[in-house]
Design a protein around this motif. Structure first.
Motif, PDB file in Angstrom:
ATOM      1  N   LEU A 107       7.503   7.981  -1.373  1.00  0.00           N
ATOM      2  CA  LEU A 107       8.465   8.409  -0.344  1.00  0.00           C
ATOM      3  C   LEU A 107       9.808   7.729  -0.590  1.00  0.00           C
ATOM      4  O   LEU A 107      10.865   8.370  -0.546  1.00  0.00           O
ATOM      5  N   ARG A 108       9.778   6.423  -0.834  1.00  0.00           N
ATOM      6  CA  ARG A 108      10.997   5.657  -1.090  1.00  0.00           C
ATOM      7  C   ARG A 108      11.752   6.192  -2.309  1.00  0.00           C
ATOM      8  O   ARG A 108      12.977   6.358  -2.276  1.00  0.00           O
ATOM      9  N   ASP A 109      11.014   6.486  -3.372  1.00  0.00           N
ATOM     10  CA  ASP A 109      11.657   6.998  -4.592  1.00  0.00           C
ATOM     11  C   ASP A 109      12.356   8.329  -4.341  1.00  0.00           C
ATOM     12  O   ASP A 109      13.364   8.649  -4.964  1.00  0.00           O
ATOM     13  N   ARG A 110      11.820   9.079  -3.397  1.00  0.00           N
ATOM     14  CA  ARG A 110      12.375  10.402  -3.099  1.00  0.00           C
ATOM     15  C   ARG A 110      13.602  10.325  -2.198  1.00  0.00           C
ATOM     16  O   ARG A 110      14.580  11.033  -2.430  1.00  0.00           O
ATOM     17  N   VAL A 111      13.558   9.458  -1.170  1.00  0.00           N
ATOM     18  CA  VAL A 111      14.647   9.473  -0.184  1.00  0.00           C
ATOM     19  C   VAL A 111      15.574   8.256  -0.238  1.00  0.00           C
ATOM     20  O   VAL A 111      16.675   8.295   0.305  1.00  0.00           O
ATOM     21  N   ALA A 112      15.118   7.178  -0.888  1.00  0.00           N
ATOM     22  CA  ALA A 112      15.968   5.976  -0.972  1.00  0.00           C
ATOM     23  C   ALA A 112      15.698   5.252  -2.288  1.00  0.00           C
ATOM     24  O   ALA A 112      15.255   4.097  -2.297  1.00  0.00           O
ATOM     25  N   PRO A 113      15.947   5.920  -3.423  1.00  0.00           N
ATOM     26  CA  PRO A 113      15.643   5.314  -4.724  1.00  0.00           C
ATOM     27  C   PRO A 113      16.333   3.967  -4.900  1.00  0.00           C
ATOM     28  O   PRO A 113      17.483   3.791  -4.501  1.00  0.00           O
ATOM     29  N   GLY A 114      15.577   3.028  -5.468  1.00  0.00           N
ATOM     30  CA  GLY A 114      16.137   1.708  -5.725  1.00  0.00           C
ATOM     31  C   GLY A 114      15.948   0.705  -4.609  1.00  0.00           C
ATOM     32  O   GLY A 114      16.155  -0.498  -4.798  1.00  0.00           O
ATOM     33  N   VAL A 115      15.527   1.172  -3.422  1.00  0.00           N
ATOM     34  CA  VAL A 115      15.345   0.257  -2.286  1.00  0.00           C
ATOM     35  C   VAL A 115      13.985  -0.456  -2.431  1.00  0.00           C
ATOM     36  O   VAL A 115      12.953   0.205  -2.535  1.00  0.00           O
ATOM     37  N   PRO A 116      13.990  -1.780  -2.457  1.00  0.00           N
ATOM     38  CA  PRO A 116      12.723  -2.500  -2.618  1.00  0.00           C
ATOM     39  C   PRO A 116      11.879  -2.486  -1.346  1.00  0.00           C
ATOM     40  O   PRO A 116      12.402  -2.362  -0.235  1.00  0.00           O
ATOM     41  N   VAL A 117      10.567  -2.615  -1.533  1.00  0.00           N
ATOM     42  CA  VAL A 117       9.620  -2.711  -0.420  1.00  0.00           C
ATOM     43  C   VAL A 117       9.048  -4.128  -0.401  1.00  0.00           C
ATOM     44  O   VAL A 117       8.693  -4.670  -1.452  1.00  0.00           O
ATOM     45  N   PHE A 118       8.977  -4.724   0.786  1.00  0.00           N
ATOM     46  CA  PHE A 118       8.390  -6.055   0.947  1.00  0.00           C
ATOM     47  C   PHE A 118       7.187  -5.940   1.867  1.00  0.00           C
ATOM     48  O   PHE A 118       7.294  -5.420   2.985  1.00  0.00           O
ATOM     49  N   GLY A 119       6.041  -6.425   1.406  1.00  0.00           N
ATOM     50  CA  GLY A 119       4.833  -6.413   2.224  1.00  0.00           C
ATOM     51  C   GLY A 119       4.223  -7.800   2.292  1.00  0.00           C
ATOM     52  O   GLY A 119       4.738  -8.749   1.692  1.00  0.00           O
ATOM     53  N   HIS A 120       3.121  -7.943   3.024  1.00  0.00           N
ATOM     54  CA  HIS A 120       2.465  -9.246   3.148  1.00  0.00           C
ATOM     55  C   HIS A 120       0.955  -9.062   3.165  1.00  0.00           C
ATOM     56  O   HIS A 120       0.453  -7.927   3.211  1.00  0.00           O
ATOM     57  N   CYS A 121       0.224 -10.178   3.126  1.00  0.00           N
ATOM     58  CA  CYS A 121      -1.233 -10.095   2.992  1.00  0.00           C
ATOM     59  C   CYS A 121      -1.967 -10.792   4.143  1.00  0.00           C
ATOM     60  O   CYS A 121      -3.100 -11.249   3.979  1.00  0.00           O
ATOM     61  N   TYR A 122      -1.313 -10.911   5.324  1.00  0.00           N
ATOM     62  CA  TYR A 122      -1.920 -11.533   6.506  1.00  0.00           C
ATOM     63  C   TYR A 122      -2.320 -12.986   6.195  1.00  0.00           C
ATOM     64  O   TYR A 122      -1.816 -13.583   5.259  1.00  0.00           O
ATOM     65  N   ASP A 123      -3.185 -13.554   7.014  1.00  0.00           N
ATOM     66  CA  ASP A 123      -3.699 -14.901   6.780  1.00  0.00           C
ATOM     67  C   ASP A 123      -5.155 -14.918   7.231  1.00  0.00           C
ATOM     68  O   ASP A 123      -5.678 -13.898   7.676  1.00  0.00           O
ATOM     69  N   PHE A 124      -5.793 -16.071   7.118  1.00  0.00           N
ATOM     70  CA  PHE A 124      -7.239 -16.141   7.336  1.00  0.00           C
ATOM     71  C   PHE A 124      -7.575 -16.483   8.793  1.00  0.00           C
ATOM     72  O   PHE A 124      -7.500 -17.648   9.201  1.00  0.00           O
ATOM     73  N   PRO A 125      -7.971 -15.491   9.603  1.00  0.00           N
ATOM     74  CA  PRO A 125      -8.263 -15.731  11.028  1.00  0.00           C
ATOM     75  C   PRO A 125      -9.667 -16.285  11.243  1.00  0.00           C
ATOM     76  O   PRO A 125     -10.475 -16.358  10.319  1.00  0.00           O
ATOM     77  N   ILE A 126      -9.938 -16.645  12.465  1.00  0.00           N
ATOM     78  CA  ILE A 126     -11.272 -17.125  12.858  1.00  0.00           C
ATOM     79  C   ILE A 126     -11.943 -16.004  13.671  1.00  0.00           C
ATOM     80  O   ILE A 126     -11.510 -15.691  14.776  1.00  0.00           O
TER      81      ILE A 126
END
Length: 301
Positions: free
Chosen positions: A182-201
């Motif tokens: 989707l990004r490549d189609r409508v906003a080429p070159g814009v980076p995506v930043f994601g995360h991997c949560y943390d370890f809950p109890i």
């Protein structure tokens, strides 16, 4: 059945109304930012840089309207804290909806809304966002469906059924790849930043309005909380490995904010969400990564 559909419809309408209000507020922020920059230029001062202008999409880590497990007092999530960090805090259009799975986030309706806002030039300083922030994947395995990925504790099994869990991760990975397309189609070159949560109890702790998300499935499959800590940790490590693989492919233009190992036990409000101070720690990590990857890319206006 009719009542259920009506409730769902009203909830969707409420979410749509909330997003519309966020968009209106964001546009006003952009106008203020442009006006302040124009004022500085009119005084003959060269504008060297500007705040980042970002768009966020995802789940409750970006849209958590509770204080721990307490009553609603305003958002306490990663985005709300990120907006207050640094000398020039970023301006963020937040489209995230608490409770969304990655599949929901990348559904036809949500993709269409994301495209609409990215293409709306009045949302941005230079025609498109500086980056897309993405929080998704945790809800795809939490909740009643968590039992799908667990073996029954018969004394021989180890907890997480890797084969079944891998298949679920494959669907989450497809959602990330769909976002990149989707990004490549409508906003080429814009980076995506994601995360991997943390370890809950996975101890069954939850706010009155939702959850618990993990312990009921552990109980159903005869696993203790102590076993569950290890099971959930292994699941999230596998999730991180999948995201690291996506990051290693430069064509994805994806950066993983490694958020695992940041929160202490006392930082967790419940099975899935930290207290505001915990969200602040995660937001600082986002801020640090954004600063290292993006600040030099922001051109003066």
């Amino acid at each position: 059945m009719t009542n259920s559909l009506e409730i769902r419809s009203r909830l969707e309408e409420k979410i749509d109304d909330e997003i519309r209000l966020r968009v209106v507020a964001h546009k006003k922020n952009i106008l203020r930012l442009e006006a302040s920059q124009a004022t500085v230029r009119n005084l003959g001062v060269k504008v060297e840089n500007r705040p980042l202008v970002l768009i966020a999409q995802g789940d409750s880590w970006f849209d958590y309207p509770l204080h721990g497990n307490g009553p609603m007092i305003g958002d306490t999530d990663v985005i709300s804290h990120l907006r207050r960090i640094g000398v020039m805090p970023p301006t963020i259009l937040n489209l995230a909806v608490a409770g969304d799975t990655a599949v929901n986030v990348m559904s036809l309706k949500r993709q269409s809304a994301l495209i609409e806002q990215i293409r709306d030039k009045s949302n941005w300083i230079e025609g498109k966002p500086d980056a897309i922030l993405f929080s998704a994947g945790g809800n795809d395995i939490a909740g009643d469906e968590f039992c799908l990925f667990l073996d029954f504790n018969d004394g021989r099994s180890t907890g997480l059924n890797e084969e079944r869990f891998e298949k679920s991760l494959g669907m989450v990975e497809a959602c990330y790849l769909s976002l990149f397309a989707l990004r490549d189609r409508v906003a080429p070159g814009v980076p995506v930043f994601g995360h991997c949560y943390d370890f809950p109890i996975p101890n069954g702790s939850h706010p009155i309005c939702a959850g618990p998300w993990l312990k009921p499935s552990l109980d159903f499959c005869n696993w203790s909380v102590e076993n569950g800590v290890s099971i959930v940790r292994n699941a999230l490590l596998a999730f991180r490995t999948m995201l690291k693989k996506l990051e290693s492919d430069s064509s994805n233009n994806f950066h993983l904010v490694d958020t695992q190992g940041i929160l202490k036990v006392s930082d967790w409000a419940n099975e899935l969400h930290p207290y505001p101070s915990g969200f602040q720690l995660i937001a600082q990590k986002f801020s640090d990564v954004l600063a290292s990857k993006l600040i030099k890319m922001v051109r003066p206006i």
